[in-house]
Design an enzyme around this catalytic site. Structure first.
Site, short mmCIF file in Angstrom:
data_model
loop_
_atom_site.label_atom_id
_atom_site.label_comp_id
_atom_site.label_asym_id
_atom_site.label_seq_id
_atom_site.Cartn_x
_atom_site.Cartn_y
_atom_site.Cartn_z
N GLU A 193 46.73 -14.66 -14.52
CA GLU A 193 47.11 -14.42 -13.13
C GLU A 193 48.62 -14.23 -12.95
OE1 GLU A 193 45.08 -13.40 -11.28
OE2 GLU A 193 43.16 -14.20 -11.93
N HIS A 211 46.25 -4.69 -9.08
CA HIS A 211 46.12 -6.01 -9.72
C HIS A 211 44.79 -6.13 -10.47
CE1 HIS A 211 46.77 -10.48 -9.83
NE2 HIS A 211 45.44 -10.48 -9.85
N GLU A 212 43.71 -5.78 -9.79
CA GLU A 212 42.40 -5.92 -10.46
C GLU A 212 42.30 -4.94 -11.63
OE1 GLU A 212 41.15 -8.57 -9.56
OE2 GLU A 212 42.15 -8.74 -7.63
N GLY A 214 40.21 -12.19 -2.27
CA GLY A 214 40.60 -10.79 -2.08
C GLY A 214 39.76 -9.82 -2.89
N ALA A 215 39.63 -10.08 -4.19
CA ALA A 215 38.92 -9.15 -5.05
C ALA A 215 38.68 -9.81 -6.39
CB ALA A 215 39.74 -7.87 -5.25
N MET A 216 37.85 -9.18 -7.21
CA MET A 216 37.50 -9.77 -8.50
C MET A 216 37.42 -8.69 -9.57
SD MET A 216 36.78 -12.44 -10.23
CE MET A 216 36.57 -12.24 -11.98
N GLU A 246 33.70 -15.82 -11.18
CA GLU A 246 34.87 -16.64 -11.50
C GLU A 246 35.01 -17.73 -10.43
OE1 GLU A 246 38.57 -14.55 -11.97
OE2 GLU A 246 39.61 -16.36 -12.62
N ASN A 248 35.85 -8.14 -12.37
CA ASN A 248 34.72 -8.01 -13.30
C ASN A 248 34.84 -6.73 -14.12
OD1 ASN A 248 33.45 -10.13 -11.65
ND2 ASN A 248 33.23 -8.45 -10.19
N1 B3K Z 1 40.46 -13.54 -10.54
C1 B3K Z 1 40.09 -13.44 -9.15
C2 B3K Z 1 40.14 -14.73 -8.42
C3 B3K Z 1 38.94 -15.59 -8.61
C4 B3K Z 1 38.98 -16.78 -7.69
C5 B3K Z 1 37.90 -17.75 -7.99
N2 B3K Z 1 37.90 -18.84 -7.07
C6 B3K Z 1 40.91 -12.43 -8.45
C7 B3K Z 1 42.22 -12.13 -9.02
O1 B3K Z 1 43.09 -12.97 -9.15
O2 B3K Z 1 42.43 -11.01 -9.37
ZN ZN Z 2 44.20 -11.89 -10.58
#
Ligand code: B3K
Ligand code: ZN
Length: 938
Positions: free
Chosen positions: A355, A332-333, A296-298, A150, A300
């Site tokens: 978000e 959150h993730e 912070g985190a992603m 992302e 996927n």
């Molecule tokens: N969706 C990702 C953030 C991605 C940032 C890309 N530059 C984390 C989050 O908001 O949970």
């Molecule tokens: Zn997020």
């Protein structure tokens, strides 16, 4: 919320990835506009991806099952694929090599013409993850290979329509050396694995693993990991009785630091079932921690990749703040699995769809598992310190931006935090039950789709029968609206008339053309929920009966008004004496409130308001008033070369005893046990930050602001000395460390006491801090003492910093704290210290956590970054440039430290402008940094 402010691990990446293909020159970087959105010409039903981690880079083979999109208006449009830094080895259509006449290949696009309505494209490319220092796409970190896709990282792995409205089913096969990269992961379920022959006779043994993701997903949710990692396993039984295998992968030797994250994950999974009826849809849910990570985190799908900062915790290594951060980010993730993954965004302008909603969900989770009022206070503190300035500066944009150059620059406080406030307002207007019905309808309608913010708001409106058409304007309007409130009491009719007027935010000087400021000045009013109460002279809530309502019925004491016109009057009946209005309870809308209130009225609300948020708010307003008044007096004093600003502050200001008395009452309630809420007391006594206060000044004088704020702290420290010492002793730890909110609240208040003690008597405070540092069995106590000592300097500080480093030199996250404590020290020589630390073996410009700790830490050091001689500006511009060659995304974040430069005096402005102009003039600046700098220069 997911940008780390501290932390780390070493990267083994060696050369700037940009070297392979030069970045797009900023002048040619196009502006991408929401109004230009068009559906893709082709959809991808299935992707078969093979990644072979070889000696000379990684070979990626992709087979795409393509189909013409029935939604596309142009039925003969070519197929457009995105790519970046790919070495294309072969291209084949339906198994036959693609002739040159059928395609056009540039550095970042592959266009194929005359395609049948359904076909299969096979591409083979080579990529260089070892030299990918952007940490976007597939890259190397200490323990192996990781991905971040992302927003547009997948195009750095293979040719693909890299846009969120193309959702495909992925099968991924990974090949690697077994010894070096024993763990091979991808999204979904493992469907096969085995050994394979060495790359050459006598070479290292190899293996392979295949994963299949049953859910169609956009490319930004793709992830793979090939690394040497340890794993903590667990299991979750869903409400409907399905078993989900959980796994947290971390660098070898760190298994003892994963327990908290695993507990947080299970708690979040249960919470989402109970609060939103949302169950985990996967058989495997994995979290992988990596020390080199841009944010912070992603989220996927099924394979979250996390910054180590939001996974690793042990009492001696992580603070209370870190533990809470882990709870929130893990949740959150996980919550994204529904809000973001199952229902995703049609395009990147809709980013807040996932978000804002997911931040709202993690905030609600935080409030439920921690302390609701304190959670809300902290959210609003962040909003005011980060989002309000953003909303009034060069990067101002609506929750749904209408144009961008680089989408990564729009993962902002506005999209996240203000986006969450917008969702919270819908929740406030609808109430919990209708909001839940709206969520259910949203999923029923859009599961498996890529949708827009309108789709979300329509589901909410349709499920509740609340008209949200006007409310939609919140998504399009940049800037923080102002809410002017005036009350009038008529003793004869016993009516209280509240007049509410909404004003648009002031236009921003030097605003870039690309922003949507025009909309901000539109006269059409917003729909603003104003939750309020009215306090009688004794501070008790009065019943709120609006004119025309049944006098016999019992009236509520808190209610939410809908302000939909520019000006509206609300008349309350049966009000015998002039009340004190308590507006925006629980901060019901992200606006600036203009409500005149005497110091006495604020003191009354500070002591009695039944709304905890507004009790805190009244104290903050009083403190702001005092600090800003003192700073203005200081600024107006003629400069005296022989005297420091701080020394002049003592002479210039007299602080009111009433403020100390109000603070004393809050402490007394904890001392005598009437309030069992030390966390709230700590928030109530913590003064507004300089960044927040600076927003209220016409011309920011950082020295005067700093001195005035310190002066008020010193005054409180002096007047409350006895109580502070009593509480400091009473709140001393009585057992072993637990990261519960109750214990964390006690520690927060104890640290605040220490801070005020030291503000009044540096020697006594530092002696206590040195003792606390030495005796601490947990990082919260140790780090609080370290920060305090670093602020004061001297031999005790040197000793503590040396001891801390010696003890934690092998713990990257702790070293980040060591850097941050020094970068945020208010000592006059901080810049020199930071410069020295740049050359320290434990600093690494390639590691984002180190950059956030040392460089962004310094950029957030208000009084030192904004030094009158411009040295802070020159330093950060120089570092931004150095970093831009390595990691443009992180460099652009650093450049944001300049956002507020126009609010300072002419001398500082000239220095900041010169630094920004030097940056702007640099040939080869990334489009990430170029966009920030050109907006800043306007
Ligand atoms: N969706 C990702 C953030 C991605 C940032 C890309 N530059 C984390 C989050 O908001 O949970
Ligand atoms: Zn997020």
């Amino acid at each position: 919320m997911t940008t780390p402010t501290t932390t780390t691990a070493t990267t083994t990446a060696t050369a700037p990835a940009g070297a392979a293909s030069p970045q797009t020159p900023p002048a040619s970087a196009p502006l991408i506009r929401l109004c230009d959105y068009a559906p893709p010409a082709f959809l991808v039903d299935r992707v078969d991806l093979e990644i072979d981690f070889a000696e000379q880079g990684a070979i990626v083979s992709a087979t795409l099952a393509l189909r013409r999109n029935p939604q596309s208006s142009d039925t003969s449009a070519p197929l457009l694929l995105d790519g970046a830094e790919l070495e294309t080895l072969s291209l084949a259509l339906d198994g036959v090599e693609l002739p040159p006449a059928r395609h056009r290949l540039t550095a970042d696009s592959l266009t194929i013409t005359d395609l049948p309505d359904a076909c299969t494209l096979t591409t083979r490319v080579r990529i260089q993850p070892d030299s990918n220092t952007h940490l976007s796409g597939l890259y190397r970190s200490a323990d192996g290979y990781f991905t971040q896709c992302e927003a547009q990282g997948f195009r750095r792995i293979t040719w693909f329509p890299d846009r969120p409205d193309v959702m495909a089913r992925f099968t991924v096969t990974l090949h690697a050396e077994r010894e070096r990269l024993p763990v091979l992961l991808a999204n979904g379920n493992p469907v096969g694995s085995g050994d394979e022959a060495p790359a050459m006779p006598g070479g290292a043994a190899r293996h392979w693993a295949r994963w299949q993701d049953p859910f169609p997903k956009p490319s930004y949710l793709f992830a793979v990991v090939a690394a040497r990692l340890d794993v903590l396993r667990d299991e979750f039984l869903t409400a409907s009785g399905r078993r989900v295998q959980l796994a947290i992968y971390v660098e070898p030797g760190k298994l003892d630091q994963c327990g908290h994250a695993m507990a947080a994950l299970k708690q979040a999974m249960r919470w989402d079932e109970q609060r939103f009826g949302l169950e985990c849809d996967l058989d495997h849910y994995m979290i992988v921690a990596v020390g080199d990570f841009n944010m912070g985190a992603m989220e996927n799908k099924g394979l979250n990749i996390f910054n180590t900062k939001y996974v690793l915790a042990r009492p001696d290594l992580a603070t209370d703040h870190d533990y809470e951060g882990i709870d929130r980010v893990v949740a959150h993730e996980y919550f994204h699995n529904w809000t973001g993954n199952r229902v995703t965004c049609r395009d990147w302008f809709q980013l807040s769809l996932k978000e804002g909603l997911t931040v709202f969900r993690d905030q609600e989770f935080g409030a439920d598992v921690h302390q609701p009022s304190v959670a809300r206070i902290r959210e609003v503190r962040t909003l005011r310190a980060a989002q309000f300035p953003e909303d009034a500066g060069p990067m101002r944009h609506p929750v749904r931006p209408s144009a961008y150059v680089e989408i990564n620059n729009f993962y902002t406080a506005t999209v996240y935090e203000k986006g969450a406030e917008v969702v919270r307002m819908i929740h406030t207007l609808l109430g919990e039950d209708a909001f839940r019905a709206g969520m259910d309808l949203y999923f029923a309608r859009h599961d498996g789709q890529a949708v827009t913010c309108e789709d979300f708001v329509s589901a909410m409106a349709d499920a509740s029968n609340v008209d949200l058409a006007q409310f939609m304007r919140w998504y399009e309007r940049a800037g923080t609206p102002r809410l002017v409130a005036r009350g009038q009491h008529d003793p004869v009719t016993q009516r209280y008339t509240l007049t509410l007027t909404q004003l648009p935010p002031a236009p921003v000087a030097g605003e870039a053309e690309s922003s949507t400021a025009a909309a901000a000045d539109a006269p059409t009013p917003l729909h603003i929920p104003v939750t309020l109460g009215l306090l009688g002279a004794d501070g008790a809530d009065l019943p709120l009966r609006l004119a025309g309502e049944d006098a016999g019925a019992s009236a509520p004491t808190t209610r939410t008004l809908s302000l939909t016109a520019t000006t509206q009057k609300f008349v309350f009946e049966g009000i015998t004496a002039t009340p004190a209005p308590s507006l925006l309870r629980n901060f019901s809308a992200p606006v600036r409130l203009d409500l005149p209130a005497s110091d006495d009225e604020l003191a009354l609300r500070m002591a009695h308001d039944s709304d905890a948020f507004n009790r805190w708010e009244a104290g903050q307003q009083l403190a702001s008033r005092l600090i800003l008044g003192a700073a203005a007096r200081l600024s107006a004093l003629p400069a005296n070369a022989d005297e420091s600003v701080a020394a002049r502050e003592v002479a210039a200001n007299e602080w009111p005893e009433s403020f100390a008395n109000a603070a004393a009452r809050i402490l007394d309630a904890v001392i005598d046990g009437t309030s069992a809420d030390p966390a709230f007391a700590a928030e109530a006594l913590a003064l507004p930050s300089e960044a927040t206060l600076a927003e209220e000044m016409t011309v920011v004088d950082p020295d005067a602001l700093f001195a005035a704020r310190m002066g008020l702290r010193r005054f409180l420290g002096t007047r409350l000395s006895e109580r502070l010492h009593t509480l400091y002793d009473a709140l001393a730890p009585s057992g072993s460390y637990l990261p519960t909110s109750a214990d964390a609240g006690r520690r927060a208040l104890r640290h605040l006491c220490l801070d005020l003690i030291a503000a009044a008597d540096a020697e006594a405070g530092c002696a206590l801090a040195a003792r606390q540092f030495a005796a601490a069995d947990n990082m919260s106590d140790q780090y609080a003492a370290l920060v305090l000592l670093a602020h004061h300097g001297g031999a005790a500080a040197e000793q503590a910093l040396a001891d801390f480093h010696a003890r934690w030199r092998h713990e990257a996250l702790a070293l980040d704290k060591w850097l941050l404590a020094q970068a945020t020290s208010r000592r006059p020589d901080t810049l020199a210290v930071v410069r020295r630390l740049l050359a320290h073996a434990d600093f690494d410009l390639r590691n984002p956590n180190k950059v956030y700790a040392l460089l962004r830490g310094f950029g957030a050091n208000h009084v030192r970054f904004h030094a009158a001689d411009g040295a802070g500006y020159r330093f950060l511009a120089e570092q931004t440039l150095a970093l831009d060659a390595i990691n443009p995304q992180v460099a652009a974040r650093l450049a944001r430290c300049f956002d507020r430069w126009r609010r300072f005096d002419a001398g500082r402005q000239a220095q900041a402008r010169a630094a920004l102009e030097r940056l702007a003039a640099h040939a080869g600046l990334s489009r990430d940094v170029a966009e920030i700098v050109s907006r800043a220069l306007g």
